[in-house]
Design a protein around this motif. Structure first.
Motif, PDB file in Angstrom:
ATOM      1  N   ARG A   7       6.789  -7.611  -0.549  1.00  0.00           N
ATOM      2  CA  ARG A   7       6.001  -8.047  -1.694  1.00  0.00           C
ATOM      3  C   ARG A   7       4.896  -9.018  -1.248  1.00  0.00           C
ATOM      4  O   ARG A   7       3.771  -8.961  -1.744  1.00  0.00           O
ATOM      5  CB  ARG A   7       6.909  -8.709  -2.723  1.00  0.00           C
ATOM      6  CG  ARG A   7       6.383  -8.537  -4.128  1.00  0.00           C
ATOM      7  CD  ARG A   7       7.324  -9.040  -5.202  1.00  0.00           C
ATOM      8  NE  ARG A   7       8.641  -8.421  -5.125  1.00  0.00           N
ATOM      9  CZ  ARG A   7       9.784  -9.086  -5.180  1.00  0.00           C
ATOM     10  NH1 ARG A   7       9.785 -10.389  -5.309  1.00  0.00           N
ATOM     11  NH2 ARG A   7      10.943  -8.470  -5.109  1.00  0.00           N
ATOM     12  N   MET A   8       5.210  -9.894  -0.299  1.00  0.00           N
ATOM     13  CA  MET A   8       4.215 -10.838   0.207  1.00  0.00           C
ATOM     14  C   MET A   8       3.124 -10.114   0.991  1.00  0.00           C
ATOM     15  O   MET A   8       1.946 -10.460   0.900  1.00  0.00           O
ATOM     16  CB  MET A   8       4.887 -11.895   1.093  1.00  0.00           C
ATOM     17  CG  MET A   8       5.790 -12.841   0.332  1.00  0.00           C
ATOM     18  SD  MET A   8       4.914 -13.803  -0.895  1.00  0.00           S
ATOM     19  CE  MET A   8       4.131 -14.970   0.165  1.00  0.00           C
ATOM     20  N   LYS A   9       3.488  -9.096   1.772  1.00  0.00           N
ATOM     21  CA  LYS A   9       2.505  -8.341   2.544  1.00  0.00           C
ATOM     22  C   LYS A   9       1.576  -7.541   1.638  1.00  0.00           C
ATOM     23  O   LYS A   9       0.445  -7.252   2.003  1.00  0.00           O
ATOM     24  CB  LYS A   9       3.212  -7.402   3.525  1.00  0.00           C
ATOM     25  CG  LYS A   9       3.760  -8.109   4.729  1.00  0.00           C
ATOM     26  CD  LYS A   9       4.294  -7.130   5.740  1.00  0.00           C
ATOM     27  CE  LYS A   9       4.806  -7.870   6.964  1.00  0.00           C
ATOM     28  NZ  LYS A   9       5.275  -6.946   7.982  1.00  0.00           N
ATOM     29  N   GLN A  10       2.036  -7.208   0.447  1.00  0.00           N
ATOM     30  CA  GLN A  10       1.234  -6.446  -0.502  1.00  0.00           C
ATOM     31  C   GLN A  10      -0.035  -7.229  -0.876  1.00  0.00           C
ATOM     32  O   GLN A  10      -1.088  -6.649  -1.080  1.00  0.00           O
ATOM     33  CB  GLN A  10       2.055  -6.163  -1.750  1.00  0.00           C
ATOM     34  CG  GLN A  10       1.311  -5.455  -2.845  1.00  0.00           C
ATOM     35  CD  GLN A  10       2.163  -5.284  -4.091  1.00  0.00           C
ATOM     36  OE1 GLN A  10       3.335  -5.639  -4.101  1.00  0.00           O
ATOM     37  NE2 GLN A  10       1.573  -4.734  -5.134  1.00  0.00           N
ATOM     38  N   TYR A  11       0.067  -8.555  -0.948  1.00  0.00           N
ATOM     39  CA  TYR A  11      -1.054  -9.393  -1.346  1.00  0.00           C
ATOM     40  C   TYR A  11      -1.715 -10.071  -0.160  1.00  0.00           C
ATOM     41  O   TYR A  11      -2.530 -10.975  -0.329  1.00  0.00           O
ATOM     42  CB  TYR A  11      -0.584 -10.442  -2.364  1.00  0.00           C
ATOM     43  CG  TYR A  11      -0.033  -9.807  -3.609  1.00  0.00           C
ATOM     44  CD1 TYR A  11      -0.862  -9.147  -4.490  1.00  0.00           C
ATOM     45  CD2 TYR A  11       1.327  -9.860  -3.882  1.00  0.00           C
ATOM     46  CE1 TYR A  11      -0.363  -8.554  -5.633  1.00  0.00           C
ATOM     47  CE2 TYR A  11       1.843  -9.274  -5.019  1.00  0.00           C
ATOM     48  CZ  TYR A  11       0.988  -8.613  -5.893  1.00  0.00           C
ATOM     49  OH  TYR A  11       1.486  -8.030  -7.020  1.00  0.00           O
ATOM     50  N   ASP A  12      -1.430  -9.668   1.027  1.00  0.00           N
ATOM     51  CA  ASP A  12      -2.008 -10.246   2.235  1.00  0.00           C
ATOM     52  C   ASP A  12      -3.505  -9.938   2.284  1.00  0.00           C
ATOM     53  O   ASP A  12      -3.958  -8.863   1.877  1.00  0.00           O
ATOM     54  CB  ASP A  12      -1.291  -9.674   3.461  1.00  0.00           C
ATOM     55  CG  ASP A  12      -1.626 -10.406   4.733  1.00  0.00           C
ATOM     56  OD1 ASP A  12      -1.531  -9.790   5.799  1.00  0.00           O
ATOM     57  OD2 ASP A  12      -1.963 -11.610   4.666  1.00  0.00           O
ATOM     58  N   TYR A  13      -4.280 -10.846   2.813  1.00  0.00           N
ATOM     59  CA  TYR A  13      -5.727 -10.668   2.871  1.00  0.00           C
ATOM     60  C   TYR A  13      -6.106  -9.454   3.717  1.00  0.00           C
ATOM     61  O   TYR A  13      -6.965  -8.667   3.342  1.00  0.00           O
ATOM     62  CB  TYR A  13      -6.398 -11.921   3.433  1.00  0.00           C
ATOM     63  CG  TYR A  13      -7.883 -11.752   3.625  1.00  0.00           C
ATOM     64  CD1 TYR A  13      -8.739 -11.819   2.526  1.00  0.00           C
ATOM     65  CD2 TYR A  13      -8.438 -11.503   4.875  1.00  0.00           C
ATOM     66  CE1 TYR A  13     -10.100 -11.644   2.671  1.00  0.00           C
ATOM     67  CE2 TYR A  13      -9.793 -11.333   5.033  1.00  0.00           C
ATOM     68  CZ  TYR A  13     -10.623 -11.405   3.928  1.00  0.00           C
ATOM     69  OH  TYR A  13     -11.961 -11.227   4.078  1.00  0.00           O
ATOM     70  N   ALA A  14      -5.471  -9.291   4.863  1.00  0.00           N
ATOM     71  CA  ALA A  14      -5.812  -8.180   5.752  1.00  0.00           C
ATOM     72  C   ALA A  14      -5.573  -6.835   5.068  1.00  0.00           C
ATOM     73  O   ALA A  14      -6.316  -5.870   5.293  1.00  0.00           O
ATOM     74  CB  ALA A  14      -4.993  -8.269   7.032  1.00  0.00           C
ATOM     75  N   ALA A  15      -4.590  -6.748   4.225  1.00  0.00           N
ATOM     76  CA  ALA A  15      -4.296  -5.491   3.543  1.00  0.00           C
ATOM     77  C   ALA A  15      -5.307  -5.200   2.436  1.00  0.00           C
ATOM     78  O   ALA A  15      -5.574  -4.042   2.128  1.00  0.00           O
ATOM     79  CB  ALA A  15      -2.889  -5.544   2.955  1.00  0.00           C
ATOM     80  N   ASN A  16      -5.890  -6.239   1.840  1.00  0.00           N
ATOM     81  CA  ASN A  16      -6.782  -6.045   0.688  1.00  0.00           C
ATOM     82  C   ASN A  16      -8.259  -6.247   0.999  1.00  0.00           C
ATOM     83  O   ASN A  16      -9.091  -6.023   0.129  1.00  0.00           O
ATOM     84  CB  ASN A  16      -6.381  -7.006  -0.430  1.00  0.00           C
ATOM     85  CG  ASN A  16      -5.037  -6.673  -0.998  1.00  0.00           C
ATOM     86  OD1 ASN A  16      -4.729  -5.505  -1.186  1.00  0.00           O
ATOM     87  ND2 ASN A  16      -4.233  -7.692  -1.245  1.00  0.00           N
ATOM     88  N   SER A  17      -8.607  -6.656   2.189  1.00  0.00           N
ATOM     89  CA  SER A  17      -9.989  -7.014   2.466  1.00  0.00           C
ATOM     90  C   SER A  17     -10.934  -5.825   2.461  1.00  0.00           C
ATOM     91  O   SER A  17     -12.110  -5.962   2.154  1.00  0.00           O
ATOM     92  CB  SER A  17     -10.086  -7.741   3.809  1.00  0.00           C
ATOM     93  OG  SER A  17      -9.678  -6.865   4.842  1.00  0.00           O
ATOM     94  N   ASN A  18     -10.473  -4.632   2.778  1.00  0.00           N
ATOM     95  CA  ASN A  18     -11.357  -3.471   2.850  1.00  0.00           C
ATOM     96  C   ASN A  18     -11.219  -2.529   1.660  1.00  0.00           C
ATOM     97  O   ASN A  18     -11.780  -1.443   1.678  1.00  0.00           O
ATOM     98  CB  ASN A  18     -11.078  -2.685   4.135  1.00  0.00           C
ATOM     99  CG  ASN A  18     -11.536  -3.477   5.337  1.00  0.00           C
ATOM    100  OD1 ASN A  18     -12.531  -4.167   5.266  1.00  0.00           O
ATOM    101  ND2 ASN A  18     -10.793  -3.382   6.417  1.00  0.00           N
ATOM    102  N   LEU A  19     -10.480  -2.906   0.654  1.00  0.00           N
ATOM    103  CA  LEU A  19     -10.327  -2.047  -0.508  1.00  0.00           C
ATOM    104  C   LEU A  19     -11.578  -2.096  -1.372  1.00  0.00           C
ATOM    105  O   LEU A  19     -12.179  -3.139  -1.581  1.00  0.00           O
ATOM    106  CB  LEU A  19      -9.125  -2.487  -1.346  1.00  0.00           C
ATOM    107  CG  LEU A  19      -7.760  -2.337  -0.685  1.00  0.00           C
ATOM    108  CD1 LEU A  19      -6.688  -2.843  -1.620  1.00  0.00           C
ATOM    109  CD2 LEU A  19      -7.494  -0.894  -0.313  1.00  0.00           C
ATOM    110  N   VAL A  20     -11.985  -0.939  -1.876  1.00  0.00           N
ATOM    111  CA  VAL A  20     -13.134  -0.848  -2.771  1.00  0.00           C
ATOM    112  C   VAL A  20     -12.617  -0.410  -4.124  1.00  0.00           C
ATOM    113  O   VAL A  20     -11.939   0.613  -4.237  1.00  0.00           O
ATOM    114  CB  VAL A  20     -14.177   0.166  -2.238  1.00  0.00           C
ATOM    115  CG1 VAL A  20     -15.312   0.318  -3.224  1.00  0.00           C
ATOM    116  CG2 VAL A  20     -14.673  -0.263  -0.877  1.00  0.00           C
ATOM    117  N   LEU A  21     -12.926  -1.165  -5.133  1.00  0.00           N
ATOM    118  CA  LEU A  21     -12.469  -0.822  -6.474  1.00  0.00           C
ATOM    119  C   LEU A  21     -13.433   0.179  -7.091  1.00  0.00           C
ATOM    120  O   LEU A  21     -14.654   0.018  -7.025  1.00  0.00           O
ATOM    121  CB  LEU A  21     -12.393  -2.076  -7.339  1.00  0.00           C
ATOM    122  CG  LEU A  21     -11.449  -3.165  -6.832  1.00  0.00           C
ATOM    123  CD1 LEU A  21     -11.563  -4.395  -7.715  1.00  0.00           C
ATOM    124  CD2 LEU A  21     -10.033  -2.646  -6.780  1.00  0.00           C
TER     125      LEU A  21
END
Length: 97
Positions: A7-21
């Motif tokens: 759950r913590m890794k889900q909100y990690d910066y590295a995991a979300n930094s390249n996502l495009v909404l």
């Protein structure tokens, strides 16, 4: 425990930094809202050059405010000078006694 880490890794910066909404395409877009396309900031799209909307002349209202401020400053300076003179005269009188 493993669930907490996942759950913590889900909100990690590295995991979300390249996502495009993606925007909701079924909804109508407002005219002021950006399309997401890259656009040039040419002079025509900005509405003119910098400083074009600044007034070149001073208004009467501004002139009145400036004159009031000058008068107030002059009177406070005069009051300060008079207070200094009174203080100086009183000190000289005390020394003479």
């Amino acid at each position: 425990m493993a669930d907490d880490i996942q759950r913590m890794k889900q909100y990690d910066y590295a995991a979300n930094s390249n996502l495009v909404l993606q925007s909701n395409r079924s909804r109508r877009r407002d005219q002021d809202e950006g399309t997401g396309e890259v656009e040039s900031l040419s002079v025509g799209k900005l509405g003119g050059k910098m400083g074009d909307r600044v007034m070149a002349n001073k208004t009467e209202e501004l002139e009145e405010l400036m004159e009031k401020r000058k008068k107030r400053l002059r009177s406070s300076i005069q009051e300060g000078d008079e207070a200094l003179k009174r203080g100086r005269d009183g000190a000289v009188a005390r020394i003479a006694d």
